[in-house]
Design a protein around this motif. Structure first.
Motif, PDB file in Angstrom:
ATOM      1  N   PHE A  39      34.194  78.023  19.175  1.00  0.00           N
ATOM      2  CA  PHE A  39      34.769  76.995  18.316  1.00  0.00           C
ATOM      3  C   PHE A  39      34.946  75.648  19.001  1.00  0.00           C
ATOM      4  CE2 PHE A  39      36.222  81.040  16.582  1.00  0.00           C
ATOM      5  CZ  PHE A  39      35.980  80.884  15.219  1.00  0.00           C
ATOM      6  N   LEU A  40      34.993  75.649  20.329  1.00  0.00           N
ATOM      7  CA  LEU A  40      35.282  74.426  21.067  1.00  0.00           C
ATOM      8  C   LEU A  40      34.171  74.118  22.064  1.00  0.00           C
ATOM      9  CD1 LEU A  40      39.063  74.879  22.003  1.00  0.00           C
ATOM     10  CD2 LEU A  40      38.125  73.290  20.307  1.00  0.00           C
ATOM     11  N   PRO A  41      34.005  72.843  22.409  1.00  0.00           N
ATOM     12  CA  PRO A  41      33.074  72.500  23.492  1.00  0.00           C
ATOM     13  C   PRO A  41      33.500  73.153  24.801  1.00  0.00           C
ATOM     14  CG  PRO A  41      33.726  70.533  22.266  1.00  0.00           C
ATOM     15  CD  PRO A  41      34.610  71.641  21.803  1.00  0.00           C
ATOM     16  N   VAL A  42      32.518  73.389  25.656  1.00  0.00           N
ATOM     17  CA  VAL A  42      32.795  74.043  26.938  1.00  0.00           C
ATOM     18  C   VAL A  42      33.811  73.248  27.743  1.00  0.00           C
ATOM     19  CG1 VAL A  42      31.790  74.743  29.150  1.00  0.00           C
ATOM     20  CG2 VAL A  42      30.546  75.172  27.026  1.00  0.00           C
ATOM     21  N   PHE A  43      33.705  71.902  27.733  1.00  0.00           N
ATOM     22  CA  PHE A  43      34.607  71.109  28.574  1.00  0.00           C
ATOM     23  C   PHE A  43      36.065  71.279  28.142  1.00  0.00           C
ATOM     24  CE2 PHE A  43      33.337  67.915  25.303  1.00  0.00           C
ATOM     25  CZ  PHE A  43      34.588  67.507  24.866  1.00  0.00           C
ATOM     26  N   ALA A  44      36.315  71.448  26.851  1.00  0.00           N
ATOM     27  CA  ALA A  44      37.684  71.622  26.386  1.00  0.00           C
ATOM     28  C   ALA A  44      38.242  72.979  26.809  1.00  0.00           C
ATOM     29  CB  ALA A  44      37.750  71.472  24.868  1.00  0.00           C
ATOM     30  N   VAL A  45      37.437  74.020  26.642  1.00  0.00           N
ATOM     31  CA  VAL A  45      37.886  75.372  27.007  1.00  0.00           C
ATOM     32  C   VAL A  45      38.127  75.471  28.508  1.00  0.00           C
ATOM     33  CG1 VAL A  45      37.268  77.826  27.040  1.00  0.00           C
ATOM     34  CG2 VAL A  45      36.697  76.423  25.048  1.00  0.00           C
ATOM     35  N   GLN A  46      37.193  74.956  29.314  1.00  0.00           N
ATOM     36  CA  GLN A  46      37.319  75.060  30.764  1.00  0.00           C
ATOM     37  C   GLN A  46      38.533  74.281  31.264  1.00  0.00           C
ATOM     38  OE1 GLN A  46      35.168  77.713  30.864  1.00  0.00           O
ATOM     39  NE2 GLN A  46      34.878  77.015  32.958  1.00  0.00           N
ATOM     40  N   ALA A  47      38.783  73.127  30.666  1.00  0.00           N
ATOM     41  CA  ALA A  47      39.927  72.329  31.100  1.00  0.00           C
ATOM     42  C   ALA A  47      41.239  73.048  30.791  1.00  0.00           C
ATOM     43  CB  ALA A  47      39.906  70.963  30.421  1.00  0.00           C
ATOM     44  N   ILE A  48      41.333  73.642  29.619  1.00  0.00           N
ATOM     45  CA  ILE A  48      42.547  74.383  29.256  1.00  0.00           C
ATOM     46  C   ILE A  48      42.743  75.569  30.194  1.00  0.00           C
ATOM     47  CG2 ILE A  48      43.627  75.795  27.466  1.00  0.00           C
ATOM     48  CD1 ILE A  48      42.253  73.932  25.412  1.00  0.00           C
ATOM     49  N   LEU A  49      41.663  76.280  30.511  1.00  0.00           N
ATOM     50  CA  LEU A  49      41.760  77.404  31.447  1.00  0.00           C
ATOM     51  C   LEU A  49      42.233  76.930  32.820  1.00  0.00           C
ATOM     52  CD1 LEU A  49      38.531  79.457  30.629  1.00  0.00           C
ATOM     53  CD2 LEU A  49      40.864  79.881  29.871  1.00  0.00           C
ATOM     54  N   GLY A  50      41.787  75.748  33.221  1.00  0.00           N
ATOM     55  CA  GLY A  50      42.214  75.206  34.509  1.00  0.00           C
ATOM     56  C   GLY A  50      43.703  74.950  34.565  1.00  0.00           C
ATOM     57  N   GLY A  51      44.326  74.810  33.397  1.00  0.00           N
ATOM     58  CA  GLY A  51      45.768  74.596  33.361  1.00  0.00           C
ATOM     59  C   GLY A  51      46.570  75.802  33.799  1.00  0.00           C
ATOM     60  N   SER A  52      45.914  76.951  33.966  1.00  0.00           N
ATOM     61  CA  SER A  52      46.639  78.158  34.391  1.00  0.00           C
ATOM     62  C   SER A  52      47.269  77.979  35.772  1.00  0.00           C
ATOM     63  CB  SER A  52      45.706  79.375  34.400  1.00  0.00           C
ATOM     64  OG  SER A  52      44.680  79.215  35.356  1.00  0.00           O
ATOM     65  N   ILE A  53      46.674  77.093  36.587  1.00  0.00           N
ATOM     66  CA  ILE A  53      47.235  76.913  37.925  1.00  0.00           C
ATOM     67  C   ILE A  53      48.572  76.165  37.852  1.00  0.00           C
ATOM     68  CG2 ILE A  53      46.090  74.727  38.487  1.00  0.00           C
ATOM     69  CD1 ILE A  53      45.616  75.914  41.299  1.00  0.00           C
ATOM     70  N   ALA A  54      48.721  75.258  36.874  1.00  0.00           N
ATOM     71  CA  ALA A  54      50.005  74.582  36.676  1.00  0.00           C
ATOM     72  C   ALA A  54      51.036  75.562  36.123  1.00  0.00           C
ATOM     73  CB  ALA A  54      49.838  73.408  35.721  1.00  0.00           C
ATOM     74  N   LEU A  55      50.607  76.400  35.187  1.00  0.00           N
ATOM     75  CA  LEU A  55      51.501  77.410  34.627  1.00  0.00           C
ATOM     76  C   LEU A  55      51.934  78.392  35.702  1.00  0.00           C
ATOM     77  CD1 LEU A  55      52.789  78.407  31.996  1.00  0.00           C
ATOM     78  CD2 LEU A  55      50.757  79.817  31.622  1.00  0.00           C
TER      79      LEU A  55
END
Length: 272
Positions: free
Chosen positions: A61-77
């Motif tokens: 449903f989303l572009p790769v760049f959007a999904v990958q960026a959100i996944l990268g947020g796991s390190i902040a979480l």
């Protein structure tokens, strides 16, 4: 698009949970009870698998760049979770990095065009096949090197390639057709990229500092596949959002690098 965002955020949270479970398992190993037999490590693998399923759905449903960026947020979480669970201190720079990650992720997600992302064509499969061959050769050439960052770089490209392969897969008219899946190159590219990623990431962890490995791996996995997908899979940035998109990438990548090297992370070591 909203459904894609929900699944991408779910994958990010699950990645964080899996990492914390696996991290805790590393502190419980002893003779006769290796890491692979620890219930929390096995549980982390199960949660990792669920996160991967959520990622696959989000990529439809989303572009790769959007999904990958959100996944990268796991390190902040994870940084916040480590502070809560282990009592690690968050320095001012850590807090700024977390804020930067959040702002960056919001900008990147907002830059995603509303159109449903398209699939790959034969040319894209050929390019990804050649790239996989190059990464496989690099894996063999770098396997015995003493420094970790080249292996972490290849690992980021490998796991990032799995996202591109997922986007390229045609699941068939019924939504899931095994014959269709087995008859297309993208399915085998997915397996090949995953194998390269897991081999090089494991080797990088054995060779170097976790903070350095995590920083190189995460930034590569977040940024490179997203940029490649814009050119290769026709992912689109919303009109007028090019600058916010670039700023978001810079903020997210910078935040990840700072958090990966933070002393707040070293109390809770985690593995992928």
């Amino acid at each position: 698009m909203l459904l894609g965002l929900v699944f991408a955020v779910a994958a990010m949270v699950l990645n964080c949970v899996a990492g914390l479970l696996q991290s805790d398992a590393t502190t419980r190993t002893r003779p006769g009870r290796p890491l692979a037999l620890q219930p929390r490590f096995i549980g982390g693998l199960v949660v990792d698998a669920l996160a991967w399923v959520c990622t696959v759905v989000a990529l439809r449903f989303l572009p790769v760049f959007a999904v990958q960026a959100i996944l990268g947020g796991s390190i902040a979480l994870t940084a916040l979770a480590v502070r809560w669970i282990w009592g690690s201190k968050l320095h001012v720079l850590d807090r700024v990095a977390i804020g930067g990650c959040v702002i960056g992720l919001v900008l990147i997600a907002g830059a995603a065009a509303s159109e449903h992302p398209g699939g790959a064509d034969t040319a894209a499969d050929v390019v990804m096949g050649v790239a996989l061959g190059v990464l496989a050769a690099a894996t063999i050439a770098l396997y015995n090197v003493r420094v970790a960052w080249p292996l972490a770089l290849v690992a980021g490209l490998g796991f990032g390639g799995t996202s591109l392969a997922v986007r390229s897969i045609d699941t068939g008219p019924g939504g899931f057709d095994v014959v269709v899946l087995l008859g297309q190159p993208a399915t085998y590219l997915l397996c090949g990229y995953w194998l390269v990623g897991i081999v090089t990431f494991s080797r990088a962890l054995a060779r170097g500092n976790l903070a350095v490995v995590t920083a190189v791996f995460t930034v590569t996995e977040v940024i490179v596949p997203g940029l490649v997908a814009i050119g290769l899979l026709d992912d689109r940035v919303r009109d007028g959002w090019t600058i916010p998109f670039a700023v978001g990438l810079a903020l997210a990548a910078g935040g990840v690098v700072v958090l990966a090297g933070s002393s707040a992370q070293r109390k809770g070591q985690w593995v992928r």
